[in-house]
Design an enzyme around this catalytic site. Structure first.
Site, PDB file in Angstrom:
ATOM      1  N   VAL A  69       2.361   2.900  -2.570  1.00  0.00           N
ATOM      2  CA  VAL A  69       3.496   3.082  -3.480  1.00  0.00           C
ATOM      3  C   VAL A  69       3.081   3.763  -4.781  1.00  0.00           C
ATOM      4  CG1 VAL A  69       4.801   1.161  -2.521  1.00  0.00           C
ATOM      5  CG2 VAL A  69       3.205   0.738  -4.399  1.00  0.00           C
ATOM      6  N   PRO A  84       0.830  -1.218   0.000  1.00  0.00           N
ATOM      7  CA  PRO A  84       0.000   0.000   0.000  1.00  0.00           C
ATOM      8  C   PRO A  84       0.858   1.259   0.000  1.00  0.00           C
ATOM      9  CG  PRO A  84      -0.762  -1.573   1.651  1.00  0.00           C
ATOM     10  CD  PRO A  84       0.541  -2.079   1.155  1.00  0.00           C
ATOM     11  N   LYS A 104      12.665  -7.515   0.834  1.00  0.00           N
ATOM     12  CA  LYS A 104      13.468  -7.829   2.025  1.00  0.00           C
ATOM     13  C   LYS A 104      14.715  -6.961   2.089  1.00  0.00           C
ATOM     14  CE  LYS A 104      11.884 -12.634   2.242  1.00  0.00           C
ATOM     15  NZ  LYS A 104      12.261 -14.063   2.101  1.00  0.00           N
ATOM     16  N   SER A 111      11.589 -19.185   4.596  1.00  0.00           N
ATOM     17  CA  SER A 111      12.749 -18.316   4.385  1.00  0.00           C
ATOM     18  C   SER A 111      13.488 -17.963   5.666  1.00  0.00           C
ATOM     19  CB  SER A 111      12.308 -17.030   3.670  1.00  0.00           C
ATOM     20  OG  SER A 111      11.364 -16.339   4.452  1.00  0.00           O
TER      21      SER A 111
END
Length: 794
Positions: free
Chosen positions: A377, A375, A739, A696
């Site tokens: 961008v 949200p 990330k 991950s």
């Protein structure tokens, strides 16, 4: 018990005449279905079973009364003693008639109640010894009061019953015996069969009167409600008939005066002209004219008139004309995109390519663009910029929370208040068949019992078949092929595969701190100054102040929270200017604490990674990347692994695999193998209220466990991500770009990534590639070596 006549002894039982000898204390029993005979009542009964016919004939020939007993289950064809009630009515057969169709009818007069003592065998019909029940004769005030109430209620019920004879009303008024009144009321007031049998079995007068009165009150209430409903329905019908007649008379009067349907004719002519000017396709124009003819024949006050009129209004107000060709200038498109958005170089490049293809091939079917990102961008504003570059109108339809297929395809006109779907409504609002339509939040669709909206969108977003899209309300084909559809989403996982296959996915990454600073300078500060009633020069933000807001007061991939904090500063200044205490304010970093309060975010890496057993991981969330901390501790125990922090199944399996890897590498890590059996290991991921899952975090969990057992802390400037296997390999993961940006926002200097994710660095912004050190891992040994290597070590 029924017996075969051939087995009866003729002596003492019956002769050739067919008459059987019945003891004086016994009586012939006639079982009946669905009827209760009360003492004092005269009732015709139809009998058809052989044993009942024989029993009635025996009573007639011997001139003796019969016992009338109710059959418990009407479906039983040959009832036995257990199938009959115990209490019945002694009755005289006044008349025996055989009908032409071989039906036997007996007219019985009830005399007295009786109770069955025992059944006798050896007869071809039921015979039982009975005990007659005398009617109690009581005349106290309690009985008299109940009689008065019962008589009044019975007369009320008779008023509601159709075709009530005056003789019956007179009988109810004239009966003086309480028991006879209760029996008469029970027989004529349409009580249920079990309730009638209960009245017959109740000998006590007080209880019998109370029970009949209770049943009568319930029946009376039902009859009252039924009468009210009948009267209401009749009044409604009379009102409609009266309204219809008045309207017909009004039409006749208007016709005589030369004013007949003048207003209606004006409306019809206006609609006919609008249909001609709308340039509809032939099929649509034919349907519109057909509905217009129906409208001419209708009364303007009828309900269907308004429905047809609304349908025609939709048809004439929809844009049917061929849209004008696009006026695309690539240089102007670049200027618009650069003026509206900072950064997003790859996204702008793809949009320019898209516009160039549209310019060279205007009639081609271009792809459906889907902007995917966290949200704030700029996904929606990108769609507005594309519309400006094309010179088209822009319209937005929000799909968030849409769970009804009718919101896409519309409702059928048979429903009251029916409307077209959101697609047709948006086109009517835009007024152009070639507008840019943004379908916002397409990943928030949800299926329900009303259908699946994502399935309805398959036709809308397919350029090969949306040239004949049919909305349920219009029930006509509408060409969507000239529309430019753009969709937005936060995550791709929630979009069904067939729908995702129809779109070209364009990923929008989160912004770096430098990009946020530039966006705030160019756009956010100016917009908030204007929205809060200020003017240029009344407030200025220093670069240090904006950087402090980005660093200490926001933690997001987009810029919405940043704009809210800037707006909060502007509102504070607006208050002071409105009060007259200040005219101009220069906002610096030192002023933020007094306006926004203390900073909301600290450098958690420095606070949490000073001990052995703590590692910093990188995670992906629907709102962008984030860092997470893996904390490991051990206590004396029996080798158990404890996992906390709302971990999902996949993350739990990663923790188990990490502990197994640490055990297998105990010798190379310098760990005593016996310490595993003597210790319980506890792995916790803070922010326990937030669910976490995914593979991950495997590398981070392994490094945290290795750090715990070798008693050596992990570097606090290092974050890592990657899935691990039991062979010790570091496997690739997704979301690298988000990330890495999260690591840069958190002040991380070194990032450990799987070696097979090296190609994903091309999508990482250049600023992040320059500021961060990237180390690629082939196996977990590389992770331990790099994560616990002290600064300055080779």
């Amino acid at each position: 018990m029924r017996s075969d006549r051939s087995e009866l002894p003729r002596e003492g039982r019956g002769g050739s005449s067919g008459i059987f000898v019945i003891p004086d204390d016994a009586m012939v029993i006639v079982p009946i279905r669905n009827v209760v005979l009360f003492p004092g009542m005269i009732l015709p009964l139809t009998i058809g079973r052989e044993q009942s016919i024989l029993a009635a004939q025996q009573a007639v020939k011997t001139e003796r009364p019969v016992g009338i007993l109710l059959q418990r289950d009407a479906e039983v064809e040959v009832p036995g003693p257990d199938d009959l009630c115990l209490v019945g009515t002694v009755a005289n057969i006044l008349r025996y008639v055989t009908m032409p169709d071989n039906t036997h009818v007996i007219v019985c007069q009830g005399l007295q109640r009786f109770r069955v003592a025992e059944y006798l065998t050896g007869y071809p019909f039921p015979v039982a010894r009975i005990g007659r029940i005398d009617e109690p004769e009581l005349a106290d005030s309690q009985i008299e009061a109940r009689m008065i109430q019962l008589r009044e209620r019975a007369l009320e019920v008779l008023q509601y019953l159709p075709q009530t004879s005056q003789e019956l009303v007179g009988a109810v008024k004239s009966i003086a015996q309480a028991g006879a009144l209760a029996d008469l009321v029970a027989s004529v007031s349409e009580l249920k069969l079990p309730d009638r049998q209960r009245v017959l079995e109740t000998v006590d007068l007080t209880r019998r009167l109370d029970f009949v009165l209770d049943c009568l009150l319930g029946r009376l209430e039902v009859l009252r409600l039924s009468r009210e409903l009948d009267e209401r329905t009749k009044a409604s019908i009379d009102h409609r008939q009266r309204e219809y007649l008045l309207r017909e008379q009004m039409k006749s009067i208007q016709k005589e005066l030369g004013e007949g349907e003048a207003g209606n004719s004006i409306e019809v002519e206006a609609l006919r002209k609008a249909i001609a000017d709308a340039q509809m396709p032939d099929e649509v124009a034919a349907q519109a004219n057909k509905e217009l003819k129906r409208l001419e024949r209708m009364a303007d006050g009828s309900a269907e008139y308004s429905m047809v009129r609304a349908y025609l209004d939709w048809l004439v107000e929809l844009p049917w004309k061929e849209p004008e060709p696009d006026r695309i200038e690539i240089a102007e498109a670049r200027r618009i995109l650069d003026a509206d958005h900072f950064g997003l170089a790859q996204v702008k490049k793809r949009i320019v390519e898209f516009l160039a293809v549209r310019k060279l091939n205007p009639g081609g079917h271009g792809p459906i663009l889907c902007f995917v990102g966290p949200p704030g961008v700029g996904k929606t504003s990108l769609g507005q910029s594309i519309a400006r570059a094309l010179g088209r109108k822009f319209v937005r339809a929000s799909l968030g929370g849409c769970h009804d297929e009718a919101e896409i395809r519309g409702h059928r006109r048979t429903y009251i208040g029916a409307l077209p779907g959101n697609i047709i409504q948006a086109i009517r609002k835009a007024g152009s068949r070639g507008c840019v339509m943004m379908l916002d939040e397409i990943d928030k669709l949800g299926a329900s019992i009303q259908g699946d909206p994502s399935a309805a969108l398959l036709e809308v977003l397919d350029p090969e078949q949306n040239d004949s899209f049919r909305d349920n309300y219009l029930a006509l084909p509408y060409d969507l092929s000239r529309m430019l559809f753009i969709t937005t989403a936060n995550v791709l996982d929630n979009i069904p595969g067939p729908l995702r296959d129809r779109m070209e996915i364009i990923q929008l990454p989160g912004y770096t701190q430098e990009e946020k600073l530039e966006i705030a300078r160019r756009y956010l500060v100016k917009r908030q100054i204007s929205q809060n009633g200020l003017h240029d020069g009344q407030i200025e933000f220093s670069s240090a102040a904006l950087q402090a807001i980005i660093r200490d007061y926001t933690r997001e991939a987009g810029v919405r929270s940043l704009e809210r904090e800037i707006g909060a500063v502007c509102r504070r200044v607006a208050v002071e200017i409105a009060e007259g205490t200040r005219q101009v304010m220069q906002v610096d970093e030192v002023d933020l604490a007094a306006i926004l309060g203390p900073g909301k975010y600290d450098n958690e890496v420095a606070l949490r990674t000073g001990l052995a057993g703590v590692a910093t991981g990188l995670a992906w969330t629907p709102v962008g990347g984030d860092i997470l901390f893996v904390e490991a501790s051990r206590t004396g125990g029996d080798g158990r692994l404890i996992l906390t922090g709302q971990l999902g199944d996949v993350m739990k399996e990663s923790a188990q695999a990490a502990l197994t890897l640490v055990k297998t590498r105990a010798a190379s890590l310098g760990i005593d193998a016996g310490s595993f059996e003597k210790s319980n290991v506890h792995v916790h991921v803070p922010a326990g209220a937030i669910p976490k899952d995914g593979p991950s975090a495997g590398v981070a969990i392994f490094v945290a466990l290795a750090s715990l057992f070798v008693d050596r802390p992990v570097r606090n400037d290092t974050a890592m991500t990657g899935e691990i296997s039991l062979r010790g390999l570091v496997l690739p993961v997704g979301g690298i770009k988000d990330k890495v940006l999260a690591a840069m926002r958190a002040g991380i200097a070194r990032v450990l990534l799987p070696a097979r994710n090296r190609r994903d660095l091309e999508e990482v912004p250049r600023e992040a590639r320059e500021r961060l050190e990237f180390i690629f891992l082939e196996n977990v040994d590389d992770a331990v070596c790099q994560a616990m290597r002290q600064q300055g070590e080779a």
